[in-house]
Write a protein that holds these residues in place. Sequence first.
Motif, PDB file in Angstrom:
ATOM      1  N   ALA A 105       7.271   7.208  -7.592  1.00 23.55           N
ATOM      2  CA  ALA A 105       8.356   6.396  -7.030  1.00 23.55           C
ATOM      3  C   ALA A 105       7.762   5.371  -6.080  1.00 23.55           C
ATOM      4  O   ALA A 105       6.787   5.649  -5.371  1.00 23.55           O
ATOM      5  N   ARG A 106       8.354   4.177  -6.059  1.00 25.89           N
ATOM      6  CA  ARG A 106       7.896   3.110  -5.157  1.00 25.89           C
ATOM      7  C   ARG A 106       9.119   2.359  -4.640  1.00 25.89           C
ATOM      8  O   ARG A 106      10.048   2.047  -5.389  1.00 25.89           O
ATOM      9  N   LEU A 107       9.108   2.059  -3.345  1.00 25.62           N
ATOM     10  CA  LEU A 107      10.214   1.322  -2.734  1.00 25.62           C
ATOM     11  C   LEU A 107       9.684  -0.001  -2.210  1.00 25.62           C
ATOM     12  O   LEU A 107       8.746  -0.040  -1.407  1.00 25.62           O
ATOM     13  N   SER A 108      10.300  -1.107  -2.647  1.00 21.38           N
ATOM     14  CA  SER A 108       9.935  -2.433  -2.177  1.00 21.38           C
ATOM     15  C   SER A 108      11.215  -3.125  -1.722  1.00 21.38           C
ATOM     16  O   SER A 108      12.027  -3.561  -2.547  1.00 21.38           O
ATOM     17  N   GLY A 109      11.408  -3.188  -0.401  1.00 26.11           N
ATOM     18  CA  GLY A 109      12.673  -3.701   0.110  1.00 26.11           C
ATOM     19  C   GLY A 109      13.791  -2.780  -0.333  1.00 26.11           C
ATOM     20  O   GLY A 109      13.708  -1.562  -0.185  1.00 26.11           O
ATOM     21  N   PRO A 110      14.850  -3.323  -0.932  1.00 30.07           N
ATOM     22  CA  PRO A 110      15.933  -2.473  -1.414  1.00 30.07           C
ATOM     23  C   PRO A 110      15.758  -2.017  -2.861  1.00 30.07           C
ATOM     24  O   PRO A 110      16.655  -1.389  -3.421  1.00 30.07           O
ATOM     25  N   THR A 111      14.604  -2.332  -3.473  1.00 28.99           N
ATOM     26  CA  THR A 111      14.394  -2.000  -4.879  1.00 28.99           C
ATOM     27  C   THR A 111      13.546  -0.739  -5.002  1.00 28.99           C
ATOM     28  O   THR A 111      12.417  -0.671  -4.518  1.00 28.99           O
ATOM     29  N   LEU A 112      14.129   0.259  -5.659  1.00 27.83           N
ATOM     30  CA  LEU A 112      13.437   1.522  -5.883  1.00 27.83           C
ATOM     31  C   LEU A 112      12.987   1.572  -7.340  1.00 27.83           C
ATOM     32  O   LEU A 112      13.792   1.405  -8.257  1.00 27.83           O
TER      33      LEU A 112
END
Length: 658
Positions: free
Chosen positions: A636-643
């Motif tokens: 899993a990776r979170l970039s800003g509000p995008t998961l």
Amino acid sequence: MPRQDPTSKILPASDQRPASWTFRGAFPGIEPDAPVELLGEVSDWQTGIPLAASAGADPDERIATASLDLSTSVYSYKLRAGGRWSLDLDNPRTRARDGIRNSVLSVGGAPEPLLFAPAPPFVVRAAEGDHFIVSAGLRRGHGERLRLSWQSGDEGGEIDMPPLAEEDEHLFFRAKLPCSAHPTRLRFEPGPNEAFLVTLAPEDDLPAWWRDAVLYTIFVDRFAPRPGAPWGHDPGPDRPAGGHLDGIRAALPRLADLGVTVLYLTPTIVAASCHRYDLVDPLRIDPAIGGEPAFARLVEAASARGLRILVDLAFSHAGRGFPPYEDVRARGLDSPFAKWFLWTTPRRGAPRLRHYGRREDAPLLDLDHPEVRALVLEATTCWAKRGASGLRLDMAAEVPLDLAVSIRQTFRRDKPDAVVLGELVPAHAHRWIGRGALDCAADFGFHDVLVDFLARRVIPAELASLRLTLLELDRGAPGARSLRFVSTHDHPRFGSITRKHGGPSRTGLLGLFVLLAWPGVPSLLYGEEYDLFAETPRTEPEDVWPDRMPLPRTPDPAATRASSLVRTLLALRASRPALRRGAVHILFAEGGVFVFRREHEGERIDVAVNVGGLVEIDLEDDEFPGASLLFCLGEARLSGPTLTLATNAAALVLRARG
């Protein structure tokens, strides 16, 4: 209260119970003297209520009557005779789900086109306690919206109820209203002109320790031996492995470190089998597992670590060696104990003892017999005095309701902060909880949805979401009134099902992830923290001996890693109010992606799980724009509000205000 509706069976007030009802069914081809039964939410959908029946105008028709003791609510029901089912021909009002139609009996409820009554499951106090939840169904063809006006003391208002879910014949809506010390009047549009009066029950009496409980189910014979005794060999079905109460006591440090707060023990009484559900002496703890002294040591050691013990009260059937049964075997109907048991009533030949399931050595006890009931209550008192903090009432739906109420009252008399948990298969748990028979009920529907969506992969997320929403509506008992699980000692383990349908690369941890992020009291099966599974599981409930393997004494590296993940999840649940107490709101469900939100006292956590291909999920939130990855399972990776979630991955995302 609403006006009488001449097109449906509706009783205007619950204080008129018991009430007499007449039903008419059509059963083509049945014999003239075939008994007629009533089934449905008036009982448990399994145990029929015998009806006094007579012939109708048509040769296949039967007219039947019953006196029913029912609280205010709406009940789905059907008639059965000679193995055939029938709607109530004198009642055109129905409710349907998944193509299955049932008749509707309304006590204190609304007339058509509204499906509502001012009681559970349509009116319930929210788990948070600061508001109550109103749900109502509107028959299709009568509009796409439902408007609710309310008045409570000097407060009031009018709102459009947000859509909740859909069934075959109804659209459902739900709204939140603030709790008030004053009775609240509700009026719907469309709906009757008269208002419904809602008087909320006082705050429920669930003890504080139960609201944040994490259960751990221990199959006593298969968990751990007496210290120093041999262990590890699976003896096979129905053969004892040598589990011991002192072995459980030795495991307490590990279980407390894992995050468990309550140990649920399968029966420990003297019984005919190693699972001990076929009683022989229900007042005595089996010496083979340490007897009274070992149980006392376990209670004392558990209490010192802040752990509680919940025990099984199982009185559906007896086993060989039970003195009344042995006397009946010797003397038949001449035995003074003959009426302790249930018998067949054949048209020809002598009556025979009825037995549990397919067994021929497990006679069913008559729980309406005064001496059997006295024995049940004596056993209840014994467990309270031994220091148990809770009882699990086995096969609770088949225990007479008044007896279940007496069990709970007896146990709480000696243990005021105790909990009585029911093994309750039907979804309408509010019937038993509202009548004071149970404090909490098992949610088998939740188990079935997660097995179908995450383990077997036979339904998409949107159907899983709908089924979970309708189950919550059916139960009418939010929060800690529901015990939830993905594995039980009577079903194949979640990990076993997952591997059977997906191969060795899959694990059962996705099920535990959703379980521990969902509302309710979670329950783990022994070894589930190790992702324990059977290589060749059986699928027949209650015959799942490959999944009742002895717990490994020394876990392998994969089991150790799984245990670490479960420990972390339990620690997060314990430290995060949103995960323990928060309401749930489903944000997105499509294909293999399921996203929901938990929120409580200003804390907001988004929960996402993906069983499809690699996916990017937009978690944009204007009110809580900040996002940080709290926990992930798989890639899993979170970039800003995008998961971004890989296949078979899941994540907890903590939100923050900007």
